[in-house]
Design a protein around this motif. Structure first.
Motif, mmCIF file in Angstrom:
data_model
loop_
_atom_site.group_PDB
_atom_site.id
_atom_site.type_symbol
_atom_site.label_atom_id
_atom_site.label_comp_id
_atom_site.label_asym_id
_atom_site.label_seq_id
_atom_site.Cartn_x
_atom_site.Cartn_y
_atom_site.Cartn_z
ATOM 1 N N GLY A 7 25.880 66.702 54.475
ATOM 2 C CA GLY A 7 25.062 67.764 55.030
ATOM 3 C C GLY A 7 23.607 67.441 54.754
ATOM 4 O O GLY A 7 23.259 67.018 53.649
ATOM 5 N N LEU A 8 22.763 67.617 55.743
ATOM 6 C CA LEU A 8 21.348 67.264 55.618
ATOM 7 C C LEU A 8 20.504 68.535 55.632
ATOM 8 O O LEU A 8 20.567 69.316 56.583
ATOM 9 N N VAL A 9 19.743 68.757 54.581
ATOM 10 C CA VAL A 9 18.886 69.944 54.478
ATOM 11 C C VAL A 9 17.454 69.543 54.812
ATOM 12 O O VAL A 9 16.778 68.881 54.035
ATOM 13 N N GLY A 10 17.006 69.925 55.999
ATOM 14 C CA GLY A 10 15.667 69.579 56.454
ATOM 15 C C GLY A 10 15.709 68.567 57.586
ATOM 16 O O GLY A 10 16.355 67.522 57.456
ATOM 17 N N TRP A 11 15.032 68.871 58.677
ATOM 18 C CA TRP A 11 15.007 67.969 59.831
ATOM 19 C C TRP A 11 13.545 67.612 60.118
ATOM 20 O O TRP A 11 13.028 67.777 61.209
ATOM 21 N N GLY A 12 12.883 67.081 59.072
ATOM 22 C CA GLY A 12 11.496 66.649 59.212
ATOM 23 C C GLY A 12 11.414 65.137 59.228
ATOM 24 O O GLY A 12 12.316 64.448 59.708
ATOM 25 N N ALA A 13 10.327 64.593 58.674
ATOM 26 C CA ALA A 13 10.101 63.149 58.701
ATOM 27 C C ALA A 13 11.231 62.389 58.020
ATOM 28 O O ALA A 13 11.675 61.338 58.506
ATOM 29 N N ILE A 14 11.718 62.902 56.899
ATOM 30 C CA ILE A 14 12.810 62.241 56.185
ATOM 31 C C ILE A 14 14.139 62.548 56.859
ATOM 32 O O ILE A 14 14.949 61.654 57.144
ATOM 33 N N GLY A 15 14.391 63.818 57.126
ATOM 34 C CA GLY A 15 15.679 64.241 57.643
ATOM 35 C C GLY A 15 16.035 63.626 58.984
ATOM 36 O O GLY A 15 17.177 63.215 59.198
ATOM 37 N N ARG A 16 15.071 63.542 59.898
ATOM 38 C CA ARG A 16 15.373 62.975 61.214
ATOM 39 C C ARG A 16 15.815 61.521 61.113
ATOM 40 O O ARG A 16 16.760 61.094 61.778
ATOM 41 N N VAL A 33 27.815 65.778 59.072
ATOM 42 C CA VAL A 33 28.628 66.866 59.643
ATOM 43 C C VAL A 33 27.855 68.175 59.793
ATOM 44 O O VAL A 33 28.272 69.039 60.562
ATOM 45 N N ARG A 34 26.750 68.365 59.081
ATOM 46 C CA ARG A 34 25.968 69.596 59.205
ATOM 47 C C ARG A 34 24.483 69.303 58.983
ATOM 48 O O ARG A 34 24.122 68.418 58.209
#
Length: 264
Positions: A7-16, A33-34
């Protein structure tokens, strides 16, 4: 062995970058998965967007790519739910009480990434032989990435108009990350390796001519002296983050995916 559900928390520079790589199968043994993010992200995500609670029901590990606030608010709950937590914002661990609670929480396990700095294994080895007598980290970044709400007009003017490097702050690895929560995770990573937040001195320097983010670590002890220097290209979408950071996170996930001690 079952695949590691991430599961990935944050869809910014790192998350994307992390999420896109996982979706492309670049980490064998791991599957995204999330995605957890409070913002409306649309339909172009690599996995369903959900709440933290829903992610805990489906994930073996949550990757924190959202900042130290998530670690403070959710860290213990994630671990007590039996889900591992991979922390990118190591600055959160400069809070001694929080660090103790996270390390004591179970059955989930907390993991850290060194992010934008190397040489930590050597510092740990040197520390095991005896206390290091001096550790200095000098971090140099573009002035705009270092501006903070607590700064007065005088300091902000100096940052914005200086034609030469400006020392913005000096202090310990306990003090400095609290003032620059998104820009000094390296200080926390070095302190965790050394084992003492107060023994690591940190200089934060703003340089209008800096085309790369620079970290210089100098350490001295009874068994040797060490110097490491790294120069990173900043992420074009978020200059406060080095481009290498999400790849350090991916390396950490690869290690977890292939850990013989992992229980699913």
């Amino acid at each position: 062995m079952s695949r590691l559900a991430v599961g990935l928390v944050g869809w910014g520079a790192i998350g994307r970058t992390v999420g896109t790589a996982l979706a492309a199968g670049r980490v064998p043994g791991a599957t995204l998965v999330r995605v957890v993010d409070n913002r409306p992200l649309g339909d172009a995500l690599a996995a369903p967007q959900s709440s933290v609670e829903e992610a805990l029901a489906h994930c073996d590990v949550l990757v924190e790519a959202a900042g130290a606030g998530f670690v403070r608010e959710w860290g213990e709950r994630v671990l007590c739910a039996g889900t591992d937590l991979l922390v990118a914002s190591t600055g959160a661990l400069t809070d001694d009480e929080l660090a103790k609670r996270l390390l004591a929480a179970a059955p989930g396990r907390v993991h850290f990434t060194g992010g934008a700095v190397g040489g930590l294994d050597l510092l740990q080895a040197a520390r095991s032989m005896g206390p290091l007598t001096e550790v200095l980290l000098t971090t140099t970044k573009l002035p705009a990435t270092l501006e903070q709400p607590w700064m007065d007009e005088g300091l902000l003017t100096r940052l914005r108009t200086a034609t030469a490097p400006v020392e913005v702050m000096t202090g310990t690895a306990r003090d400095v990350p609290a003032h620059f929560p998104r820009s000094t995770n390296v200080a926390a990573s070095v302190a965790l390796a050394v084992g003492d937040l107060d023994s690591v001195r940190v200089r934060v320097v703003a340089d209008q001519a800096a085309t790369r983010t620079r970290h210089v670590i100098e350490a001295h002890g009874p068994f040797g002296s060490y110097r490491f220097e790294v120069n990173h290209l900043p992420d074009p979408g978020n200059p406060a983050t080095s481009q290498v950071v999400p790849h350090a996170v991916l390396r950490g996930l690869a290690a977890l995916a292939h850990s013989p001690g992992r229980i699913l």
